[in-house]
Design an enzyme around this catalytic site. Structure first.
Site, short mmCIF file in Angstrom:
data_model
loop_
_atom_site.label_atom_id
_atom_site.label_comp_id
_atom_site.label_asym_id
_atom_site.label_seq_id
_atom_site.Cartn_x
_atom_site.Cartn_y
_atom_site.Cartn_z
N CYS A 93 24.08 11.33 52.40
CA CYS A 93 24.47 12.62 51.83
C CYS A 93 23.39 13.63 52.23
CB CYS A 93 24.61 12.51 50.32
SG CYS A 93 23.07 12.12 49.52
N ARG B 199 29.83 17.19 39.29
CA ARG B 199 29.64 15.74 39.38
C ARG B 199 28.69 15.25 38.30
NH1 ARG B 199 28.41 13.30 45.09
NH2 ARG B 199 28.26 11.57 43.64
N ASP C 66 14.99 14.08 40.78
CA ASP C 66 16.17 14.83 40.32
C ASP C 66 15.80 16.10 39.57
OD1 ASP C 66 18.19 11.87 39.59
OD2 ASP C 66 17.57 12.84 41.46
N ARG D 171 28.14 7.53 45.89
CA ARG D 171 27.22 6.47 46.29
C ARG D 171 27.02 5.44 45.19
NH1 ARG D 171 23.26 5.00 49.13
NH2 ARG D 171 21.54 3.99 48.05
N ARG E 83 20.10 7.51 52.72
CA ARG E 83 20.44 6.65 51.59
C ARG E 83 20.76 5.20 52.03
NH1 ARG E 83 22.02 10.19 47.28
NH2 ARG E 83 21.49 8.45 45.91
N PRO E 84 19.81 4.49 52.63
CA PRO E 84 20.07 3.11 53.08
C PRO E 84 20.33 2.17 51.89
CG PRO E 84 17.74 3.59 53.18
CD PRO E 84 18.42 4.88 52.82
N LYS F 201 24.36 10.53 33.14
CA LYS F 201 25.23 10.15 34.25
C LYS F 201 24.72 8.87 34.92
CE LYS F 201 24.58 12.12 38.41
NZ LYS F 201 24.42 11.17 39.52
N ASN F 202 23.40 8.82 35.14
CA ASN F 202 22.86 7.70 35.92
C ASN F 202 22.71 6.42 35.12
OD1 ASN F 202 22.93 9.42 38.04
ND2 ASN F 202 20.73 9.82 38.10
N ASP G 296 19.44 -1.31 52.34
CA ASP G 296 18.80 -2.56 52.78
C ASP G 296 18.21 -3.36 51.61
OD1 ASP G 296 17.07 -0.17 52.83
OD2 ASP G 296 15.48 -1.61 53.23
N LEU G 297 17.71 -2.68 50.60
CA LEU G 297 17.12 -3.42 49.47
C LEU G 297 18.21 -4.09 48.63
CD1 LEU G 297 14.41 -0.79 48.43
CD2 LEU G 297 14.07 -2.89 49.74
N ILE H 72 10.41 10.90 47.43
CA ILE H 72 11.53 9.97 47.33
C ILE H 72 12.57 10.25 48.41
CG2 ILE H 72 13.32 9.03 45.80
CD1 ILE H 72 10.48 8.53 44.76
C1 EPZ Z 1 19.41 6.85 41.84
O1 EPZ Z 1 19.93 6.79 43.16
C2 EPZ Z 1 20.04 8.08 41.20
N1 EPZ Z 1 21.49 7.95 41.20
C3 EPZ Z 1 19.64 9.33 41.97
O2 EPZ Z 1 20.17 10.45 41.26
C4 EPZ Z 1 18.12 9.43 41.98
O3 EPZ Z 1 17.74 10.55 42.74
C5 EPZ Z 1 17.53 8.15 42.57
O4 EPZ Z 1 17.99 7.01 41.84
C6 EPZ Z 1 16.01 8.16 42.53
O5 EPZ Z 1 15.58 8.29 41.20
C7 EPZ Z 1 22.07 7.13 40.29
O6 EPZ Z 1 21.41 6.49 39.49
C8 EPZ Z 1 23.57 7.08 40.29
P1 EPZ Z 1 17.03 4.81 44.93
P2 EPZ Z 1 19.62 5.47 44.08
O7 EPZ Z 1 17.63 3.58 45.48
O8 EPZ Z 1 19.49 4.29 43.24
C9 EPZ Z 1 15.26 4.42 49.22
C10 EPZ Z 1 21.26 12.49 40.98
O9 EPZ Z 1 21.02 13.64 41.38
N2 EPZ Z 1 16.09 3.22 49.33
O10 EPZ Z 1 16.20 4.70 43.68
O11 EPZ Z 1 20.61 5.48 45.17
C11 EPZ Z 1 16.09 5.69 49.10
O12 EPZ Z 1 16.47 6.18 50.36
C12 EPZ Z 1 21.12 11.32 41.93
O13 EPZ Z 1 21.62 12.20 39.82
C13 EPZ Z 1 15.88 2.36 50.42
O14 EPZ Z 1 15.04 2.62 51.28
O15 EPZ Z 1 18.19 5.85 44.67
C14 EPZ Z 1 15.11 6.60 48.41
O16 EPZ Z 1 14.23 7.14 49.35
C15 EPZ Z 1 20.68 11.74 43.31
N3 EPZ Z 1 16.64 1.24 50.52
C16 EPZ Z 1 14.35 5.67 47.46
O17 EPZ Z 1 14.55 4.35 47.98
C17 EPZ Z 1 17.58 0.91 49.59
O18 EPZ Z 1 18.24 -0.15 49.73
C18 EPZ Z 1 14.82 5.69 46.02
O19 EPZ Z 1 16.23 5.57 46.07
C19 EPZ Z 1 17.78 1.78 48.50
C20 EPZ Z 1 17.01 2.92 48.38
#
Ligand code: EPZ
Length: 420
Positions: free
Chosen positions: A116, A399, A307, A92, A121-122, A22-23, A124-125, A329
């Site tokens: 969620c 999903r 996950d 998202r 889920r910010p 999915k991801n 900013d990056l 995370i």
């Molecule tokens: C991806 O989400 C996955 N979703 C998530 O899977 C997965 O849990 C996550 O990566 C972590 O591995 C998809 O790929 C569609 P992140 P993503 O940005 O990219 C923080 C599932 O169950 N962060 O890697 O949105 C964030 O809050 C889903 O399949 C910032 O601070 O996650 C988190 O603490 C759930 N600023 C950490 O980074 C930002 O701009 C990692 O999040 C972005 C993220």
């Protein structure tokens, strides 16, 4: 709404095939916005999120066709650069259309994704990375308004307080493919799904190296062409089946799973008493000894994946002894704890830690799914609990898991889909 009804106590046995990741497919579908030419994506899982992403692509000017696990994308006349709230807020991952839109159209208006239950889920990056490529970004009425005269390559540090970001890396990498000059992304996410996206972009004519490592280099090109690609297998679905075998005391062969994507999970499960062998694109798993308690901390890849946190928590729920599961995370990703405790688990939440005292047994109960992986953990608990478990609100599960109850039925589980 649908629910799953499970009669626990069956040791799962047999073979199961994993679907496409999915991801991986979600950002790869977004990447088709980088070209007007035809793209063909095979191994696409038939998930609610896949359907949502295809809806978004159609709203952005694509023709889409999805059958027999293959998606065909082509361009229709009108082009739209607005990804609106009603679609983005349901998923998202759709925020990763920002990078392709700004690269292809030099403008984009993308709704900020909601938070969620697993966290705020910010983004900013994402904003920091896209801005560094010479893009003006404004936030107005819940939308990101982005525009640029010319994307320029840059050297970006993309690490956040929780480490690397998967979709921020995807967004910036996709935008950088059409920037003028070289982009270096430092502290890039190393997940296999990011690597798979890069492989697809390279097939489209992008110049990328270092994908799968924390430093990714992208040399911008003038345009990208259509491509065909097959999605990697879903390592989280495979990990969920590893735990299904262990929690029920069964013996399962998972076909199509890539052992190399599951290092941290396999290592931890072996510590917990699993017998796991890898043979040409299949992984066989059963208990080697009685289950042993393990401590787990979730980290960015190649660390133990967040996950898989809810799923291993269910396994530790029936493992005699004390285990500590630490979520680095998404520190609030514990909605499943209360539901597991209703089934007789003894789990205490202490901030980002869940302290588990393994119960001798769980008892079936009506429980409620709250998010995708929490749903999976409740199904796993229901498979081993005595009596009947009804898992409601399984639209969360749909999903991210393709035909989960059918796959489990083929392994002997007494599970069926019903109406709430
Ligand atoms: C991806 O989400 C996955 N979703 C998530 O899977 C997965 O849990 C996550 O990566 C972590 O591995 C998809 O790929 C569609 P992140 P993503 O940005 O990219 C923080 C599932 O169950 N962060 O890697 O949105 C964030 O809050 C889903 O399949 C910032 O601070 O996650 C988190 O603490 C759930 N600023 C950490 O980074 C930002 O701009 C990692 O999040 C972005 C993220």
């Amino acid at each position: 709404m649908d629910k799953l009804v499970i009669e626990g106590g069956v040791k799962l046995k047999g073979e199961v095939s994993v679907s496409g990741a999915k991801n991986s497919v979600l950002p790869i579908l977004a990447a088709t916005l980088l070209t007007d030419e035809k793209c063909e994506i095979s191994g696409t899982p038939n998930l609610h999120d896949t359907i949502t992403m295809l809806k978004i692509l159609r709203a952005l000017g694509k023709n889409t066709e999805f059958k027999n696990s293959t998606v065909r994308i082509s361009h229709n006349k009108h082009t739209n650069f607005v990804a609106d709230y009603k679609l983005v807020s349901t998923m998202r991952a759709s925020f990763c259309v920002l990078g392709p839109l700004i690269a292809k159209l030099k403008k984009a208006r993308v709704s900020l994704p909601g938070g969620c239950v697993i966290g705020i889920r910010p983004v900013d990056l994402h904003i920091k990375g896209i801005k560094s490529l010479g893009v003006d970004i404004d936030i107005q009425s819940g939308y990101v308004i982005a525009k640029t005269k010319q994307l320029r390559g840059s050297h970006i540090y993309l690490g956040g307080i929780y480490g690397s970001s998967v979709l921020a890396t995807d967004n910036v990498m996709m935008a950088a493919t059409l920037a003028k000059g070289k982009t270096i992304i430092e502290s890039a996410a190393c997940e296999p799904e990011v690597e798979d996206l890069a492989e697809f972009l390279i097939k489209m004519g992008a110049k990328i190296k270092g994908h799968g490592t924390p430093i990714i280099e992208i040399e911008g090109v003038k345009e990208l062409h259509g491509a065909a690609h097959t999605i990697i297998p879903d390592r989280i679905e495979a990990g969920t089946f590893l735990i299904a075998a262990l929690i029920t005391g069964g013996d399962i062969t998972i076909k199509g799973a890539l052992y190399k994507h599951l290092g941290a999970v396999i290592d931890k499960l072996r510590q917990a008493g699993a017998y796991i062998i890898n043979s040409d694109h299949s992984i066989r798993v059963r208990r080697k000894t009685r289950l042993k308690p393990v401590n787990v901390t979730t980290l960015p890849y190649p660390g133990f994946p967040t996950d898989m946190q809810a799923q291993i928590l269910s396994l530790m729920g029936i493992t005699p002894g004390i285990s500590v599961i630490t979520e680095k995370i998404y520190p609030d990703r514990f909605m499943h704890v209360a539901e597991l405790n209703r089934m007789g688990a003894h789990i205490q939440r202490e901030g980002p830690h869940a302290i588990v005292e393994g119960a001798r047994r769980l008892s079936g109960a009506p429980v409620m799914a709250s998010d995708l992986r929490a749903s999976a953990s409740l199904v796993l608990a229901g498979l081993v609990a005595s009596g009947r478990t009804d898992v409601s609100r399984i639209y969360h599960l749909d999903r991210g898991y393709e035909n989960l109850e059918i796959k489990l039925q083929k392994l002997g589980a007494r599970i069926r889909r019903g109406k709430e």
